[in-house]
Design an enzyme around this catalytic site. Sequence first.
Site, PDB file in Angstrom:
ATOM      1  N   ASP A  49       0.815  -1.225   0.000  1.00  0.00           N
ATOM      2  CA  ASP A  49       0.000   0.000   0.000  1.00  0.00           C
ATOM      3  C   ASP A  49       0.843   1.268   0.000  1.00  0.00           C
ATOM      4  O   ASP A  49       0.487   2.257  -0.635  1.00  0.00           O
ATOM      5  CB  ASP A  49      -0.945   0.019   1.210  1.00  0.00           C
ATOM      6  N   ASN A  92      -4.983  -1.737  -4.511  1.00  0.00           N
ATOM      7  CA  ASN A  92      -6.199  -1.801  -3.697  1.00  0.00           C
ATOM      8  C   ASN A  92      -5.991  -0.973  -2.432  1.00  0.00           C
ATOM      9  O   ASN A  92      -6.471  -1.325  -1.360  1.00  0.00           O
ATOM     10  CB  ASN A  92      -6.528  -3.254  -3.343  1.00  0.00           C
ATOM     11  N   ASP A 322     -10.881  -1.974  12.019  1.00  0.00           N
ATOM     12  CA  ASP A 322      -9.888  -2.941  11.524  1.00  0.00           C
ATOM     13  C   ASP A 322      -9.506  -3.948  12.601  1.00  0.00           C
ATOM     14  O   ASP A 322      -9.502  -5.159  12.377  1.00  0.00           O
ATOM     15  CB  ASP A 322      -8.644  -2.219  11.002  1.00  0.00           C
ATOM     16  N   GLU A 350     -11.296  -4.491   1.753  1.00  0.00           N
ATOM     17  CA  GLU A 350     -10.604  -5.284   0.726  1.00  0.00           C
ATOM     18  C   GLU A 350     -11.477  -6.417   0.188  1.00  0.00           C
ATOM     19  O   GLU A 350     -11.320  -6.867  -0.937  1.00  0.00           O
ATOM     20  CB  GLU A 350      -9.296  -5.836   1.285  1.00  0.00           C
ATOM     21  N   HIS A 399      -5.398  -9.030   3.443  1.00  0.00           N
ATOM     22  CA  HIS A 399      -4.317  -9.223   4.411  1.00  0.00           C
ATOM     23  C   HIS A 399      -4.838  -9.517   5.818  1.00  0.00           C
ATOM     24  O   HIS A 399      -4.282 -10.350   6.524  1.00  0.00           O
ATOM     25  CB  HIS A 399      -3.417  -7.976   4.415  1.00  0.00           C
ATOM     26  N   ARG A 400      -5.900  -8.825   6.219  1.00  0.00           N
ATOM     27  CA  ARG A 400      -6.384  -9.003   7.594  1.00  0.00           C
ATOM     28  C   ARG A 400      -7.032 -10.371   7.810  1.00  0.00           C
ATOM     29  O   ARG A 400      -6.992 -10.919   8.908  1.00  0.00           O
ATOM     30  CB  ARG A 400      -7.325  -7.871   7.992  1.00  0.00           C
ATOM     31  N   LYS A 425       0.362  -6.595   1.705  1.00  0.00           N
ATOM     32  CA  LYS A 425      -0.326  -5.300   1.617  1.00  0.00           C
ATOM     33  C   LYS A 425       0.096  -4.369   2.746  1.00  0.00           C
ATOM     34  O   LYS A 425       0.273  -3.171   2.536  1.00  0.00           O
ATOM     35  CB  LYS A 425      -1.841  -5.526   1.635  1.00  0.00           C
TER      36      LYS A 425
END
Length: 439
Positions: A49, A92, A322, A350, A399-400, A425
């Site tokens: 990112d 993204n 998040d 995402e 990613h999360r 990311k």
Amino acid sequence: MPDIKVGPFKQAQGSIVLPGSKSISNRVLLLAALSSGTTTLKNLLDADDTQVMRNALRQLGLRVTDQTGNVCVVEGCGGKFPVLDADLFMGNAGTAIRPLTAALAMQGGNYRLSGVPRMHERPIRDLVDGLRQVGAEIDYELQEGYPPIKIVAANIEINDVVKVRGDVSSQFLTALLMALPLVAKDPVKIEVIGELISRPYIDITLKLMARFGVKVACPDVQSFVIPAKTTDAVYQSPGVLSVEGDASSASYFLALGAIGGGPVRVLGVGSESIQGDVAFADALALMGAKIASGEDWIEVAGVKSANGKLNGITIDCTEIPDAAMTLAVAALFAEGPTRLNNIASWRVKETDRIAAMAKELKKVGAIVEEGTDYIVVQAPPSLSDWQSPADGIDTYDDHRMAMCFSLAAFGPHALQINDPDCVAKTFPSYFAEFAKIVS
């Protein structure tokens, strides 16, 4: 790697130096670019990112030099990008495309911004509507309300209060706050319509703008007043700025300290942090984790209950969207249900994170209920109800999802996590750091 096998693990202990915050890194890259003077950014996150933002700034004619040890030197342009015609690929990265769109709309140039297919499903309408109020000309290329977009050179004129919705993403307000000082001949008032989600992210924006010389007034919770500019170069470089550790990334290790007995200490965030996601530690404490902290560290050493389990909670996640994802997987190790409320923003991240989280948690045997803006998670009823899906845990190029589900390897079975490289990311070394503290 197509997939990675993790677990089953029993214990987690050790310490982790966190990578730089993504939210702070992309904000300071843009602010440094718009400033007069040269800014040395230390502990800048090196991940997909932030590389997207760096590459975009280079395309716009700025000198952005990566040095060893996560140091990046940005030579500012005093508010005017040297290049007035560019086609920018934004991957993204929501934290890159949104503020950059607003800054570019102030430049009097012609720009196109696009991204990966998922980016073209992530809304940008509220920001575009806000920018059109001040005279920006922005066209949607494919679907109304979504990237790719084209910015056409236009005369920016602010004659009234700028209004923006705050209930889809706080990044739209952040983008306007950072860009409008460039053209503020008089004080500019921005008013948020409806609820403002993720308020702590706005606080990050305001604190960083102040570091670069622009102090925004907040007469009430829905209003922001940008001062009239006194020089063409509105932002001034602070010279050197250190990026604090990523509080969202800290959540996985803090949760490990609770689930795996700990102690696990994260270095780089603490009581002095400007990130809202440090409040994840408070949520974990509500679940019964033993927490200690200092100015720039937080440590978790197991749980208070005699049975070694967390307890389920009901919590409003408006402020920690998040990090709240980590709570959903931590709920696998809690007595009773955990209900996460006000997480509608998960739907436009995402991936649709509510749907993805519900589906993957059910694969390991959890009892899950999902709604438009909430999720309820209960642990598998007994050890024999835990599953290790043969086709693995899918991560949806998010990613999360990959980082969260690494915690599920503290169940009774090994787990296969698909496409683990999606962590690049924001945290390319995540699984290597994870491996250092689990056993």
